[in-house]
Scaffold this motif. Sequence first.
Motif, PDB file in Angstrom:
ATOM      1  N   LEU A   1       0.862  -1.180   0.000  1.00 14.46           N
ATOM      2  CA  LEU A   1       0.000   0.000   0.000  1.00 14.46           C
ATOM      3  C   LEU A   1       0.896   1.227   0.000  1.00 14.46           C
ATOM      4  CD1 LEU A   1      -2.939   0.911   0.027  1.00 14.46           C
ATOM      5  CD2 LEU A   1      -2.854   0.919   2.514  1.00 14.46           C
ATOM      6  N   TYR A   2       0.859   1.971  -1.097  1.00 11.20           N
ATOM      7  CA  TYR A   2       1.746   3.119  -1.269  1.00 11.20           C
ATOM      8  C   TYR A   2       1.323   4.293  -0.379  1.00 11.20           C
ATOM      9  CZ  TYR A   2       4.638   6.528  -3.763  1.00 11.20           C
ATOM     10  OH  TYR A   2       5.561   7.478  -4.086  1.00 11.20           O
ATOM     11  N   LEU A   3       0.002   4.423  -0.166  1.00 11.87           N
ATOM     12  CA  LEU A   3      -0.518   5.480   0.700  1.00 11.87           C
ATOM     13  C   LEU A   3      -0.804   4.918   2.088  1.00 11.87           C
ATOM     14  CD1 LEU A   3      -3.033   7.099  -1.829  1.00 11.87           C
ATOM     15  CD2 LEU A   3      -0.652   7.727  -1.415  1.00 11.87           C
ATOM     16  N   ASN A   4      -1.168   5.773   3.020  1.00 13.00           N
ATOM     17  CA  ASN A   4      -1.477   5.310   4.379  1.00 13.00           C
ATOM     18  C   ASN A   4      -2.703   4.408   4.406  1.00 13.00           C
ATOM     19  OD1 ASN A   4       0.678   6.706   5.519  1.00 13.00           O
ATOM     20  ND2 ASN A   4      -0.534   8.584   5.762  1.00 13.00           N
ATOM     21  N   PHE A   5      -3.673   4.711   3.551  1.00 11.61           N
ATOM     22  CA  PHE A   5      -4.867   3.880   3.434  1.00 11.61           C
ATOM     23  C   PHE A   5      -5.543   4.209   2.119  1.00 11.61           C
ATOM     24  CE2 PHE A   5      -6.600   7.821   5.065  1.00 11.61           C
ATOM     25  CZ  PHE A   5      -7.827   7.930   4.430  1.00 11.61           C
ATOM     26  N   THR A   6      -6.496   3.376   1.730  1.00 10.39           N
ATOM     27  CA  THR A   6      -7.298   3.668   0.549  1.00 10.39           C
ATOM     28  C   THR A   6      -8.714   3.183   0.805  1.00 10.39           C
ATOM     29  OG1 THR A   6      -7.365   3.550  -1.875  1.00 10.39           O
ATOM     30  CG2 THR A   6      -6.913   1.504  -0.702  1.00 10.39           C
ATOM     31  N   VAL A   7      -9.655   3.691   0.018  1.00 11.35           N
ATOM     32  CA  VAL A   7     -11.062   3.297   0.119  1.00 11.35           C
ATOM     33  C   VAL A   7     -11.423   2.531  -1.143  1.00 11.35           C
ATOM     34  CG1 VAL A   7     -13.449   4.115   0.267  1.00 11.35           C
ATOM     35  CG2 VAL A   7     -11.648   5.251   1.594  1.00 11.35           C
ATOM     36  N   VAL A   8     -12.013   1.344  -0.968  1.00  9.99           N
ATOM     37  CA  VAL A   8     -12.350   0.455  -2.082  1.00  9.99           C
ATOM     38  C   VAL A   8     -13.856   0.239  -2.109  1.00  9.99           C
ATOM     39  CG1 VAL A   8     -11.972  -1.835  -3.079  1.00  9.99           C
ATOM     40  CG2 VAL A   8     -10.112  -0.700  -1.833  1.00  9.99           C
ATOM     41  N   ASP A   9     -14.442   0.262  -3.330  1.00 12.42           N
ATOM     42  CA  ASP A   9     -15.888   0.011  -3.423  1.00 12.42           C
ATOM     43  C   ASP A   9     -16.150  -1.424  -3.898  1.00 12.42           C
ATOM     44  OD1 ASP A   9     -15.638  -0.107  -6.203  1.00 12.42           O
ATOM     45  OD2 ASP A   9     -16.379   1.915  -6.532  1.00 12.42           O
ATOM     46  N   ARG A  10     -17.408  -1.749  -4.077  1.00 11.23           N
ATOM     47  CA  ARG A  10     -17.812  -3.118  -4.402  1.00 11.23           C
ATOM     48  C   ARG A  10     -17.265  -3.596  -5.745  1.00 11.23           C
ATOM     49  NH1 ARG A  10     -23.204  -3.836  -3.633  1.00 11.23           N
ATOM     50  NH2 ARG A  10     -23.475  -1.865  -2.547  1.00 11.23           N
ATOM     51  N   ASN A  11     -16.981  -2.666  -6.653  1.00 15.43           N
ATOM     52  CA  ASN A  11     -16.464  -3.028  -7.971  1.00 15.43           C
ATOM     53  C   ASN A  11     -14.955  -3.209  -8.004  1.00 15.43           C
ATOM     54  OD1 ASN A  11     -18.941  -3.034  -9.450  1.00 15.43           O
ATOM     55  ND2 ASN A  11     -18.938  -0.796  -9.382  1.00 15.43           N
ATOM     56  N   GLY A  12     -14.299  -2.942  -6.869  1.00 11.81           N
ATOM     57  CA  GLY A  12     -12.844  -3.038  -6.851  1.00 11.81           C
ATOM     58  C   GLY A  12     -12.176  -1.745  -7.246  1.00 11.81           C
ATOM     59  N   ASN A  13     -12.954  -0.658  -7.372  1.00 11.21           N
ATOM     60  CA  ASN A  13     -12.379   0.657  -7.647  1.00 11.21           C
ATOM     61  C   ASN A  13     -11.828   1.255  -6.365  1.00 11.21           C
ATOM     62  OD1 ASN A  13     -13.042   0.690 -10.375  1.00 11.21           O
ATOM     63  ND2 ASN A  13     -15.052   1.567 -10.004  1.00 11.21           N
ATOM     64  N   TYR A  14     -10.749   2.024  -6.477  1.00 10.06           N
ATOM     65  CA  TYR A  14     -10.213   2.704  -5.304  1.00 10.06           C
ATOM     66  C   TYR A  14      -9.989   4.170  -5.624  1.00 10.06           C
ATOM     67  CZ  TYR A  14      -6.104   0.767  -7.763  1.00 10.06           C
ATOM     68  OH  TYR A  14      -5.198   0.350  -8.714  1.00 10.06           O
ATOM     69  N   MET A  15      -9.987   4.991  -4.587  1.00  7.28           N
ATOM     70  CA  MET A  15     -10.085   6.439  -4.758  1.00  7.28           C
ATOM     71  C   MET A  15      -8.878   7.060  -5.453  1.00  7.28           C
ATOM     72  SD  MET A  15     -11.836   7.674  -1.180  1.00  7.28           S
ATOM     73  CE  MET A  15     -11.560   9.392  -1.612  1.00  7.28           C
ATOM     74  N   ASP A  16      -7.684   6.606  -5.145  1.00  5.15           N
ATOM     75  CA  ASP A  16      -6.474   7.232  -5.662  1.00  5.15           C
ATOM     76  C   ASP A  16      -5.677   6.200  -6.450  1.00  5.15           C
ATOM     77  OD1 ASP A  16      -3.921   8.473  -5.998  1.00  5.15           O
ATOM     78  OD2 ASP A  16      -4.317   9.748  -4.268  1.00  5.15           O
ATOM     79  N   TYR A  17      -5.358   6.509  -7.721  1.00  2.57           N
ATOM     80  CA  TYR A  17      -4.652   5.544  -8.561  1.00  2.57           C
ATOM     81  C   TYR A  17      -3.249   5.242  -8.031  1.00  2.57           C
ATOM     82  CZ  TYR A  17      -1.945   9.389 -10.617  1.00  2.57           C
ATOM     83  OH  TYR A  17      -1.096  10.455 -10.810  1.00  2.57           O
ATOM     84  N   ARG A  18      -2.740   6.076  -7.119  1.00  4.75           N
ATOM     85  CA  ARG A  18      -1.415   5.860  -6.534  1.00  4.75           C
ATOM     86  C   ARG A  18      -1.468   4.927  -5.325  1.00  4.75           C
ATOM     87  NH1 ARG A  18      -0.177  11.814  -4.916  1.00  4.75           N
ATOM     88  NH2 ARG A  18      -2.278  11.448  -4.107  1.00  4.75           N
ATOM     89  N   SER A  19      -2.637   4.385  -5.004  1.00  2.98           N
ATOM     90  CA  SER A  19      -2.820   3.655  -3.755  1.00  2.98           C
ATOM     91  C   SER A  19      -1.873   2.467  -3.596  1.00  2.98           C
ATOM     92  CB  SER A  19      -4.266   3.156  -3.648  1.00  2.98           C
ATOM     93  OG  SER A  19      -5.166   4.234  -3.558  1.00  2.98           O
ATOM     94  N   PHE A  20      -1.675   1.704  -4.677  1.00  2.22           N
ATOM     95  CA  PHE A  20      -0.946   0.449  -4.552  1.00  2.22           C
ATOM     96  C   PHE A  20       0.325   0.426  -5.384  1.00  2.22           C
ATOM     97  CE2 PHE A  20      -5.450  -0.563  -3.905  1.00  2.22           C
ATOM     98  CZ  PHE A  20      -5.393  -1.192  -2.664  1.00  2.22           C
ATOM     99  N   LEU A  21       1.314  -0.274  -4.860  1.00  3.99           N
ATOM    100  CA  LEU A  21       2.522  -0.598  -5.618  1.00  3.99           C
ATOM    101  C   LEU A  21       2.462  -2.101  -5.882  1.00  3.99           C
ATOM    102  CD1 LEU A  21       5.278   0.203  -6.798  1.00  3.99           C
ATOM    103  CD2 LEU A  21       6.280  -0.316  -4.563  1.00  3.99           C
ATOM    104  N   LEU A  22       2.301  -2.479  -7.140  1.00  7.27           N
ATOM    105  CA  LEU A  22       2.144  -3.885  -7.509  1.00  7.27           C
ATOM    106  C   LEU A  22       3.423  -4.425  -8.127  1.00  7.27           C
ATOM    107  CD1 LEU A  22      -1.414  -3.832  -9.151  1.00  7.27           C
ATOM    108  CD2 LEU A  22      -0.824  -4.348  -6.782  1.00  7.27           C
ATOM    109  N   GLU A  23       3.773  -5.638  -7.736  1.00  9.68           N
ATOM    110  CA  GLU A  23       4.885  -6.342  -8.346  1.00  9.68           C
ATOM    111  C   GLU A  23       4.389  -7.708  -8.796  1.00  9.68           C
ATOM    112  OE1 GLU A  23       8.182  -6.496  -5.647  1.00  9.68           O
ATOM    113  OE2 GLU A  23       7.941  -4.415  -5.022  1.00  9.68           O
ATOM    114  N   GLY A  24       5.219  -8.406  -9.523  1.00  3.01           N
ATOM    115  CA  GLY A  24       4.855  -9.750  -9.946  1.00  3.01           C
ATOM    116  C   GLY A  24       3.868  -9.747 -11.092  1.00  3.01           C
ATOM    117  N   LEU A  25       3.101 -10.821 -11.202  1.00  2.00           N
ATOM    118  CA  LEU A  25       2.217 -10.980 -12.345  1.00  2.00           C
ATOM    119  C   LEU A  25       1.117  -9.927 -12.390  1.00  2.00           C
ATOM    120  CD1 LEU A  25       1.968 -14.855 -12.520  1.00  2.00           C
ATOM    121  CD2 LEU A  25       3.200 -13.324 -14.039  1.00  2.00           C
ATOM    122  N   TRP A  26       0.689  -9.434 -11.241  1.00  2.00           N
ATOM    123  CA  TRP A  26      -0.304  -8.361 -11.255  1.00  2.00           C
ATOM    124  C   TRP A  26       0.265  -7.134 -11.948  1.00  2.00           C
ATOM    125  CZ3 TRP A  26      -2.308  -9.023  -5.562  1.00  2.00           C
ATOM    126  CH2 TRP A  26      -3.357  -9.963  -5.568  1.00  2.00           C
TER     127      TRP A  26
END
Length: 391
Positions: A351-376
């Motif tokens: 988690l790149y930010l301190n926290f994020t908010v996720v809705d039922r569709n898997g959308n999150y408020m800030d596109y910077r929320s996550f740092l993904l590695e690997g196959l994702w």
Amino acid sequence: MKLITCTLVWILLSLNILAQQNFKITGTVKDEKNTPLQSVTVFIDGSNKYTMTDLNGHYSFGGIEPGTYRVATSMVGRGSERLMVIVLNKSVTADLVMKPKPIELNEVVIGTDSRRNEMLRIFTNKFLGVTENAQSCTIINPKIIEFTTNKSILLATTPDFLIIENKNLGYRIKYLLKIFRYDRAFSLTSYTGDCIFEELPGSTKQKKKWIENRRKAYQGSFMHFLRSLYAGNTREQGFKCYAFIDSAKTPTVSDELIDMSQYVTRIDSNFIRLAFTKKFKADHISTKALAVKRSSQGTEVVKFFGDTTGVPDSVKKGISLIVPKSEKERRLMAASFLASHRGNDAGVVKLYLNFTVVDRNGNYMDYRSFLLEGLWNELQMGDRLPFTYQP
């Protein structure tokens, strides 16, 4: 008669509740002088919802469920605008102002066709990805891509929608690319933009195949993972999470399972708050196969398959096909693979930010929320599904 009356009342109340869960996003698009702009394309990023503004610069989207949405605009000669909109329990007004597109004095690529072709090859590989679905994609209008260079960094943008046809998933994607950045020195890719999904026309047989391919693309995806966090059923959905020990020498994966529910706080029936400080790796029960090329320079993922049946013989030449046979082998393979080529195992999340908010569709408020590695991180636009997708 009394039973029938009660049943009818219950049905009407249920319909009323459902109706109340569908709202509108409306607004106007104006220029910097507060003049309404007509014929602006307004769309909800990552969906199939788009429209044009009328004479008064007005637009409207109906049938909106509570959630997080990004409203974006496009018009030739003006810089695209985007606005994050959160729909809770009522319709929302979202007004946007479009300014003239600034003239940027970057180091424009001027050279031979072969140089541009090489840059287009790199862009296509990094933007669409290296999966089987990505290989089925065609960029219809590559000439609109504007390349610039800055030392070892390749930059790209588009003044209008980049049109991509995905023949494996049955989508035409219109992608408004704000900026694409590829650092050759560190082999790092990042990009941001907004897109519209449209269904490709096809036969009944093709559409049946697209449904199956979309289901495979969804299984184990980051969208699938976030939705399972929202629903509180990551284990039931086939995900298992482990602590990821990020060491410069030998990255390892813990044997101890993580209960992800401890990081989730339910805000209401539409949103969750997600907060964690450690990096973790998520495995999924779906069998994954990596086509890996080994050389003196190291190990490189050249293609990813949902299962071994999709691997042609031509790909196997000079390439090691790694297929984990068990959960233990999958985790051992991931740790070993990371030691030689960091960031190319199954999904690793920070988690790149301190926290994020996720809705039922898997959308999150800030596109910077996550740092993904690997196959994702490897699964790029070639495997993207609209957030409205339901398996």
